[in-house]
Enzyme design. Structure first.
Site, mmCIF file in Angstrom:
data_model
loop_
_atom_site.group_PDB
_atom_site.id
_atom_site.type_symbol
_atom_site.label_atom_id
_atom_site.label_comp_id
_atom_site.label_asym_id
_atom_site.label_seq_id
_atom_site.Cartn_x
_atom_site.Cartn_y
_atom_site.Cartn_z
ATOM 1 N N LYS A 16 33.151 44.768 39.354
ATOM 2 C CA LYS A 16 32.350 45.350 38.268
ATOM 3 C C LYS A 16 31.461 44.276 37.634
ATOM 4 C CE LYS A 16 35.749 48.980 37.526
ATOM 5 N NZ LYS A 16 36.886 49.491 36.738
ATOM 6 N N GLN A 67 40.697 47.765 31.973
ATOM 7 C CA GLN A 67 41.095 48.083 33.347
ATOM 8 C C GLN A 67 42.519 48.658 33.366
ATOM 9 O OE1 GLN A 67 39.041 47.800 36.149
ATOM 10 N NE2 GLN A 67 40.710 48.964 37.081
ATOM 11 N N ASP A 76 34.006 54.263 30.569
ATOM 12 C CA ASP A 76 34.857 54.929 31.567
ATOM 13 C C ASP A 76 34.901 56.438 31.333
ATOM 14 O OD1 ASP A 76 35.813 53.146 33.491
ATOM 15 O OD2 ASP A 76 37.301 52.299 32.117
#
Ligand code: NAD
Length: 298
Positions: free
Chosen positions: A52, A96, A119
């Site tokens: 990412k 994460q 997200d």
């Protein structure tokens, strides 16, 4: 089946993101800033976060990694999130997953400011998505939509069967496919672990999206000829015959579909690469909405 090439679609999305960021900088705006939070030393998470950050660098998006030890308490993590929420320079925050078992993922998702929740997991973003209002959509469903758009796959009036009902993939993609939007207007059937006679439903699909987390669950008997099959599952299977010792497979037994007509988004090389591309697009959206800066149409 013909192949839907996720890498190609992701490359196009990354190139577009890079053009937008370059144009913003040319207009003397700051680059968007994405902050990734990594708790502990989960090997797969390390790889995902590194990918990412690398993708941000390539696109010109600024990024920061907050690395925390496995022993971080939930209170400590929530305090860090409160600081990131309040930091005017931060446009996107991603924590994460998975987190160590002593930290509640729900608490962490709910503590991330919805405007920075790239997200798309916060209940406010899920709620807005369900109401078909502008929202940060979860990256994998957004990637599936981007894939359908790129290949010009007609969805209006089609039957879409989704296998899986998770908050990350199955439920949001079921919502998106049923809504009145360009890659929507399907009649959607959502199957899950309590569905009786799965092939009865999957056989009805013009578009079959599989996110069950079960390797090889979907075989020839589940698929109607001519269908568009999107395999979301990712599994690492031991393969002693291969030099690296493993193979990546999906939820679809792709080898059974080779001779059928239709389209397949395979694993690897399908939806996987699109998830990061969509995450960066969400970062641009978050930046634009929060700072009130229109994204250049480039
Ligand atoms: P999950 O375990 O949270 O949910 C799986 C869903 O499948 C559940 O809703 C369950 O009811 C359903 N299910 C399980 N067995 C079934 C069966 N036999 N018949 C019908 N339904 C069944 O998983 P998830 O987070 O949604 O992920 C699903 C898969 O997608 C996993 O393999 C995951 O690794 C992969 N994934 C890939 C990406 C990506 O490509 N970037 C992103 C997210 C998830």
């Amino acid at each position: 089946m013909e192949r839907l090439d996720g890498k190609k679609v992701a490359d196009a999305l990354h190139a577009q993101t890079a053009r937008v960021v370059a144009a913003l900088k040319q207009q003397q705006h700051e680059a968007p800033l994405l902050v990734a939070v990594l708790v502990g030393n989960h090997a797969a998470s390390e790889t995902y976060v590194a990918s990412k950050i690398k993708a941000c660098e390539r696109a010109g998006i600024a990024s920061r990694l907050v690395r925390l030890p496995e022993t971080t308490t939930q209170a400590e993590l929530l305090a860090i999130l409160a600081d990131l929420n309040a930091d005017a320079d931060v446009d996107g925050i991603l924590v994460q997953l998975p987190l160590p078992s002593h930290i509640s993922e729900t608490a962490v998702i709910e503590a991330t400011h919805p405007a920075k929740d790239v997200d798309g997991f916060h209940p406010e973003n899920m709620g807005r998505l369900a109401k078909n209002l502008p929202a940060l959509a979860p990256a994998t469903p957004a990637g599936i939509v981007a894939m359908l758009a790129h290949y010009g796959i007609e969805t209006k009036g089609k039957t879409c069967v989704v296998v899986g009902r998770s908050n990350v993939v199955g439920t949001p993609i079921s919502l998106l496919m049923s809504q009145n939007r360009p890659q929507g207007n399907c009649t959607v059937i959502t199957c899950h672990s309590h569905t009786v006679d799965l092939p009865r439903y999957t056989q009805m699909a013009d578009i079959l999206i599989v996110a069950a987390g079960k390797p090889g669950l979907i075989g020839k008997e589940h698929v109607r000829p001519g269908a568009v099959v999107i395999d979301v599952g990712i599994h690492r299977i031991d393969a002693p015959d291969l030099p690296r010792g493993y193979r990546i497979v999906g939820d679809v037994a792709a080898e059974q579909l080779t001779d059928m007509s239709g389209w397949l988004s395979p694993v690897p090389g399908g939806v996987g690469p699109l998830t990061i591309a969509s995450l960066l697009q969400n970062t641009l959206q978050a930046y634009s909405r929060r700072r009130g800066i229109a994204l250049p149409n480039v």
